[in-house]
Design an enzyme around this catalytic site. Structure first.
Site, mmCIF file in Angstrom:
data_model
loop_
_atom_site.group_PDB
_atom_site.id
_atom_site.type_symbol
_atom_site.label_atom_id
_atom_site.label_comp_id
_atom_site.label_asym_id
_atom_site.label_seq_id
_atom_site.Cartn_x
_atom_site.Cartn_y
_atom_site.Cartn_z
ATOM 1 N N ILE A 276 -2.620 -20.960 26.154
ATOM 2 C CA ILE A 276 -3.573 -21.604 27.062
ATOM 3 C C ILE A 276 -4.237 -20.601 27.984
ATOM 4 O O ILE A 276 -5.045 -20.980 28.839
ATOM 5 C CB ILE A 276 -2.872 -22.690 27.911
ATOM 6 C CG1 ILE A 276 -1.693 -22.095 28.684
ATOM 7 C CG2 ILE A 276 -2.441 -23.852 27.052
ATOM 8 C CD1 ILE A 276 -0.994 -23.086 29.600
ATOM 9 N N PHE B 190 -2.121 -8.712 31.894
ATOM 10 C CA PHE B 190 -0.698 -8.392 31.828
ATOM 11 C C PHE B 190 0.083 -9.338 30.927
ATOM 12 O O PHE B 190 1.250 -9.109 30.686
ATOM 13 C CB PHE B 190 -0.082 -8.419 33.231
ATOM 14 C CG PHE B 190 -0.295 -7.145 33.990
ATOM 15 C CD1 PHE B 190 0.541 -6.059 33.824
ATOM 16 C CD2 PHE B 190 -1.356 -7.033 34.869
ATOM 17 C CE1 PHE B 190 0.341 -4.885 34.516
ATOM 18 C CE2 PHE B 190 -1.568 -5.862 35.568
ATOM 19 C CZ PHE B 190 -0.726 -4.784 35.386
ATOM 20 N N ASP C 296 -5.545 -9.664 43.787
ATOM 21 C CA ASP C 296 -6.255 -10.048 42.563
ATOM 22 C C ASP C 296 -6.788 -11.479 42.686
ATOM 23 O O ASP C 296 -6.566 -12.314 41.798
ATOM 24 C CB ASP C 296 -5.326 -9.913 41.355
ATOM 25 C CG ASP C 296 -6.090 -9.720 40.048
ATOM 26 O OD1 ASP C 296 -7.274 -9.352 40.105
ATOM 27 O OD2 ASP C 296 -5.503 -9.935 38.969
#
Length: 651
Positions: free
Chosen positions: A339, A344, A468
């Site tokens: 999904i 990473f 992030d």
């Protein structure tokens, strides 16, 4: 497998010694000599105490060890410091040997037990003096919890004593009551754990009621009418009272020996079973240790487990899943269940054995170059996310359910947020399916993200910089409730003074940590990129880019645009400076009315401030939330054709 001969001899000697102790224990009498403190005499300790199983009161059994008398209460062991027969009270101190089985917990506070001190279903209760004393042990209350802390002072609550639950102390023990008026308040403690350690070392006063305990009344009757010795049937799980007398009706050492002799066969069988169980457990433990040593010698030991335990007490880490369980939950990481996919790791939809639907993140095997401490870049991101998410809790942040550290892969288990990411709804597949987001909904989303960032910067201590903040890391559920995720790059701002005297976050150059720039292109703070100084304002810059995406509906970076406009921040800032904002506003927002246009301009102006090149020119997260609340309040009555309003409460 090779077995060490010295180890086997030691094991055999231990078993034989254990057998001899058990066999001779059965022959001891209730009047055995006992010379451990506080009973430094050659006569046996007074009732209800006893050092012999089956004698005395079952709750007052003593063990002499290292010149101290130990008494077991439920799952805890205490040193008996003082006994006052006049007041029927004991002074107990948690015995430090309980910490030996928890090697990853702090060792400099030996008197703080790992298990809760639970006195339920025992004759003991905490005395009023101890309750009053420990109720005052508390941290300095902040502005937000001062009232709550003051309320808790009216009862004996140890929950206010320790933040972040390092240990759960005296759970369900003390009763609610007024403080001792003559007791002076100890005030705030700068070293709560150290103070608690010293307090427990001095001992806790507990009381017992001889009038409401049938053992004491039956013992009095036994002594007066039968001249017997008070004990109990140790072979019965309920341990009923037993008046020990000889055939002539007089209690003696001989009667004890006769009673134990009749049960010698039963005791011998129990001892044999125990020896077999202990031997098998020791053998299994030895095999596990041998395998672990082999793994260490061959370099197969996974360093992530060591890293996690070194940085946090094992009891505070989230649950650990097996690789097989997570593999089964995702149908062997079926590509049809994927999904999401990021820098990473890939994310799979999984269903656990208990029925929970979760998102399982499988870290990629790239970035395997070892860094400091022998841990790889991907493993460091894995550990970092576990350590961060296990210490924070907020409705607008993803929840970590557990993890798996296995040589076959590193996996993280989160809440499954079913409606994709903000990027999907702005310029991805969700926009094509459900249509563009209304302006009201976009303001709702922006405010929820800002509230989550404010929590990380101002509530968590030390503050957390996400590093992030992107629309691909912000998830939304079916009600468009926001969940900020992906904390793999996050950092704790651990420096001496990260808040100034007024309690606000420092904006000076000292309020930072030095680290190599990491993040997603298009969202990366240019000041951080140039100076290597990471501050909370780096998150504010990334959030400013997210605001520009909400205003324009465009991607943060698009290689199809001209080079000078490839980064969305560069393109929109230039348009705003030329007064041409209308050229980059999402076309679906044009024509919704003057109030919407004013609101869009206000959000664009806020984004313009957030993406300022100099971090000192940017607002902090608290100021951003305040401005967005003002804009949100003005847009509540303005709705597009497909508006879906999410109510955002005050924090």
């Amino acid at each position: 497998m090779h077995f060490n001969s010295n180890f086997m001899y030691s094991l055999l000697f231990t078993i034989l010694s254990f057998t001899r102790v058990l066999s001779t224990e059965a022959d001891r009498s209730c009047i055995s000599k006992f010379i451990c403190p506080p009973f430094n005499t050659t006569t046996p300790p007074p009732y209800p105490f006893s050092a012999v199983n089956g004698c005395g009161h079952p709750s007052f059994h003593l063990t002499c060890k290292s010149n101290v008398s130990l008494i077991a209460v439920n799952l805890n062991s205490f040193s008996l410091l003082h006994y006052d027969p006049a007041t029927s009270s004991l002074t107990l101190s948690p015995h430090p040997e309980q910490k030996n089985s928890f090697p990853f917990c702090p060792s400099n506070f030996p008197n703080i037990p790992i298990l809760p001190l639970d006195f339920t279903n025992t004759p003991f209760k905490i005395s009023g003096s101890s309750c009053s004393r420990v109720s005052l042990l508390k941290p300095c209350p902040t502005r937000t919890n001062r009232t709550q802390a003051a309320t808790n002072l009216s009862s004996c609550s140890w929950y206010v004593a320790l933040e972040r639950r390092p240990f759960r102390i005296l759970e369900k023990v003390c009763e609610t009551g007024e403080l001792n008026p003559g007791l002076s308040e100890q005030g705030c403690q700068s070293d709560v754990l150290g103070y608690l350690d010293n307090l427990l070392k001095m001992g806790i006063s507990v009381e017992f009621d001889t009038n409401n305990d049938e053992y004491f009344s039956l013992c009095t009757h036994c002594r007066l009418t039968k001249s017997g010795i008070c004990g109990f049937n140790s072979s019965d799980p309920k341990k009923p009272f037993l008046c020990i007398v000889d055939d002539s009706g007089v209690g003696s050492e001989t009667s004890i020996w006769i009673r134990h002799h009749k049960e010698r066969v039963k005791v011998a069988m129990i001892i044999l079973v125990l020896i077999c169980v202990v031997f098998m457990l020791v053998l299994a433990y030895y095999i596990v240790i041998q395998r672990k040593l082999i793994r260490v010698k061959t370099g197969l030991e996974d360093p992530t487990t060591t890293f996690l335990h070194r940085h946090r007490c094992a009891s505070l880490l989230p649950p650990v899943f097996t690789y097989e369980e997570l593999e089964s939950s995702t149908n062997r990481f079926d590509p049809k269940r994927k999904i999401g996919d990021g820098g990473f790791g890939s994310v799979y939809l999984g269903k656990l054995f208990d029925g929970r639907v979760v998102a399982v993140k499988y870290l990629h095997r790239n970035h395997q170059t070892p860094v400091v401490g022998g841990i790889t870049v991907s493993s460091k991101s894995f550990c970092n996310e576990i350590l961060i998410l296990s210490s924070i809790d907020h409705p607008n942040l993803v929840k970590l359910h557990g993890y798996c550290s296995d040589p076959r892969g590193l996996l993280l288990v989160y809440d499954y947020v079913s409606n994709g990411t903000v990027a999907d709804h702005l310029h991805g597949p969700k926009r094509k399916v459900y249509g563009p987001l209304s302006w009201q909904t976009r303001v709702d989303i922006a405010l929820q993200i800002a509230i989550a960032i404010e929590y990380l910067h101002f509530t968590v201590e030390p503050p957390v910089v996400h590093r992030d903040i992107t629309t691909t890391n912000i998830f939304v559920d079916e009600s468009l409730r926001v969940r900020v995720g992906d904390f793999g790059l996050s950092r704790l701002l651990v420096y001496s003074e990260y808040r100034n005297s007024s309690g606000e976050l420092s904006g000076s150059s000292s309020g930072c940590i030095w680290t190599g720039p990491q993040g997603t292109p298009g969202y990366l703070d240019p000041d951080y990129h140039k100076s290597f100084r990471l501050t909370e304002k780096s998150d504010v810059y990334s959030f400013g880019v997210v605001l520009l995406e909400l205003v324009t509906g465009l991607r943060a970076v698009d290689q199809r645009r001209e080079k000078r406009e490839m980064a969305l921040a560069d393109m929109v800032v230039a348009k705003i400076q030329l007064g041409l904002l209308d050229q980059v506003v999402d076309p679906v927002l044009v024509g919704e009315g003057g109030e919407v246009e004013e609101s869009v301009a206000a959000v664009a102006e806020l984004a313009f401030q957030c993406v300022a090149n100099d971090k000192d020119d940017r607002p902090d997260a608290k100021e951003v939330v305040g401005e967005l609340r003002r804009i949100w309040g003005r847009t509540r009555g303005v709705r597009g054709s497909n508006a879906n309003v999410v109510v955002v409460p005050e924090t």
